[in-house]
Scaffold this active site. Structure first.
Site, mmCIF file in Angstrom:
data_model
loop_
_atom_site.group_PDB
_atom_site.id
_atom_site.type_symbol
_atom_site.label_atom_id
_atom_site.label_comp_id
_atom_site.label_asym_id
_atom_site.label_seq_id
_atom_site.Cartn_x
_atom_site.Cartn_y
_atom_site.Cartn_z
ATOM 1 C CE LYS A 180 69.860 -9.155 1.745
ATOM 2 N NZ LYS A 180 69.481 -10.771 1.403
ATOM 3 C CG ASP A 233 72.920 -9.462 -0.545
ATOM 4 O OD1 ASP A 233 73.227 -9.599 0.026
ATOM 5 O OD2 ASP A 233 71.184 -9.522 -0.560
ATOM 6 C CB SER A 279 73.939 -11.283 2.950
ATOM 7 O OG SER A 279 73.096 -11.749 2.160
ATOM 8 N NE ARG A 308 77.653 -15.281 0.215
ATOM 9 C CZ ARG A 308 76.568 -14.618 1.335
ATOM 10 N NH1 ARG A 308 75.728 -14.148 1.370
ATOM 11 N NH2 ARG A 308 76.545 -15.574 2.568
ATOM 12 C CG HIS A 312 66.582 -11.275 9.093
ATOM 13 N ND1 HIS A 312 65.798 -10.675 7.339
ATOM 14 C CD2 HIS A 312 67.629 -11.607 8.999
ATOM 15 C CE1 HIS A 312 66.804 -12.557 6.564
ATOM 16 N NE2 HIS A 312 67.457 -12.357 8.082
HETATM 17 N N1 URA Z 1 69.610 -14.740 4.190
HETATM 18 C C1 URA Z 1 70.479 -13.345 3.440
HETATM 19 O O1 URA Z 1 70.185 -12.404 3.205
HETATM 20 N N2 URA Z 1 72.076 -13.613 3.137
HETATM 21 C C2 URA Z 1 72.541 -14.331 3.359
HETATM 22 O O2 URA Z 1 73.941 -14.635 3.312
HETATM 23 C C3 URA Z 1 71.769 -15.377 4.209
HETATM 24 C C4 URA Z 1 70.905 -15.230 4.535
#
Ligand code: URA
Length: 427
Positions: A190, A164, A186, A171, A85
């Site tokens: 995932k 999320d 967050s 957000r 990621h």
């Molecule tokens: N990417 C995400 O998935 N969440 C965040 O809070 C920031 C970047």
């Protein structure tokens, strides 16, 4: 059973108290179910933005986000699974060559990716510039493709960490994105829900990154590594520089083209450096002793890419879309390229049509920026510094305005530093 009130939870965090586990689980589950209002969730997010979350609260918050939806079962995949990621950057196309490269070395890479928003591009938008490529796979297709090819890049289903999905949208419009516990939970909720055995994080730092400051990037990386390890996902992080764009392109089809150069054994040195560093980390976590540089050089990674594209309905031989308008940006002085700033390049690509301002906006496949110089190059007045690609004159004008000043010409060459700055692993 204890009864809960959203206002009590908000007040507790507002006043700097630690939230109890039952409060966190209740709040996130009630919010996901639509029983807590957006304005109440916004107030709690702002309180967390100011007061943070302690280690126990963060673990519980992340767990509640994971439990808000399904957790994928990848046990049918006969290879070790390892994902990557990135916290996002300009020209960050690394997932495209990396996923087939790591698969070609014997691991399976379950990449659930996102779309671009604002100045950073999204992997799904890039892949959709390939004729026929499908980014919506069912869970069965995703797991089947991983078992067969070891590489799949697609969109996450709505059932993966739905808390999320709702919170992130909130957000975005309430000024609460830039909070380390909220970002960490967050991203990690995932990735943990995706079912991967191991995860390598590419945490960007610098002018074009979320975390401009190296210390903040370190804290974010350590926080995410801690969450991963606590949830049984072997996790390491590399902190990589994002002052300049990665590679020479920013824009969907343009970045696919550059990724193909890497898969052909060429490509810009910085893109190759980051791809190989991340591949090395991923293979180490997967317990595989292989040389990713060899798999790039001898075509195995390219073969895997072609199989992945075909499996997802794409035609790896179809010409990539090109934008009808191309304008050149020329140097206004003699000198040395002192810097190429990531932010104006990213904003220019976005305004040229490669990115979107709202989730539902379409993107142009062909639009974007092609840099023709890199930091340290000597340039003379009138030399082409970059090409801007757009579908129409309005986008071209907006992109040209945003690009102004992106390439800084000075008298002395900058000292080049490595893209990979630090490695963070579990203690
Ligand atoms: N990417 C995400 O998935 N969440 C965040 O809070 C920031 C970047």
């Amino acid at each position: 059973m204890r009864t809960h009130s959203a206002v009590d939870v908000i007040r507790a965090k507002r006043d700097g108290h630690e939230l109890r586990d039952d409060q966190i689980h209740w709040f996130l589950s009630a919010y996901t179910a639509g029983e807590v209002a957006d304005e109440q969730a916004s107030a709690l997010l702002m309180a967390i933005f100011h007061h943070g979350l302690g280690p126990r609260e963060l673990a519980t918050w992340t767990d509640a986000m994971i439990r808000s939806g399904e957790r994928l079962d990848l046990s049918a995949v006969p290879f070790p699974t390892v994902d990557k990621h990135s916290t996002g950057g300009v020209g960050d196309k690394i997932s495209l060559p990396l996923c087939p490269l790591v698969a070609a070395c014997g691991a399976a890479v379950p990449q659930l990716s996102g779309r671009g928003l604002g100045h950073t591009g999204g992997t799904l938008d890039k892949l959709e510039s390939i004729a026929g490529f499908r980014t919506a796979l069912t869970n069965e297709e995703f797991v089947g493709q991983l078992a067969e090819i070891g590489a799949a890049i697609c969109a996450a289903s709505g059932d993966l960490a739905p808390a999320d999905r709702k919170l992130y949208a909130l957000r975005d419009v309430t000024g609460t994105v830039e909070s380390i516990p909220l970002i960490a939970s967050s991203i990690m909720s995932k990735k943990i829900a995706e079912g991967t055995d191991a995860l390598v994080l590419d945490v960007k730092t610098g002018e074009g990154a979320f975390m401009r400051d190296l210390d903040d990037a370190r804290t974010l990386a350590r926080t995410m590594v801690g969450i991963g390890e606590a949830n049984g996902v072997r996790t390491t992080a590399l902190i990589t520089g994002m002052d300049a764009p990665l590679g020479l392109t920013a824009g969907n089809a343009l970045e696919v083209r550059e990724s193909l150069e890497v898969l052909e054994g060429g490509g810009p040195p910085d893109v190759v450096e980051v791809t190989l560093a991340l591949a090395g980390e991923m293979l180490a976590l997967a317990g595989i002793d292989a040389d990713p540089a060899a798999a790039l050089a001898d075509g195995r990674a390219m073969d895997r890419w072609r199989r992945m594209v075909r499996a997802q309905g794409g035609d790896p031989d179809a010409p990539l879309p090109v934008a009808p308008l191309v304008e050149e940006v020329r140097a206004d002085a003699d000198g040395v390229v002192a810097a190429v700033a990531a932010m104006p390049v990213g904003v220019a690509a976005w305004r040229l049509g490669a990115g979107r301002a709202r989730k539902e906006d379409p993107v142009s496949a062909g639009a974007g920026v092609v840099l023709r110089v890199a930091p340290g190059d000597t340039v003379s007045r009138g030399q082409v510094l970059a090409e801007l690609h757009a579908d129409d004159a309005a986008h071209m004008a907006a992109g040209a305005e945003a690009f102004a000043g992106a390439v800084r010409i000075g008298a002395v060459a900058p000292t080049p530093g490595p893209r990979v700055r630090e490695r963070i692993a579990a203690r």
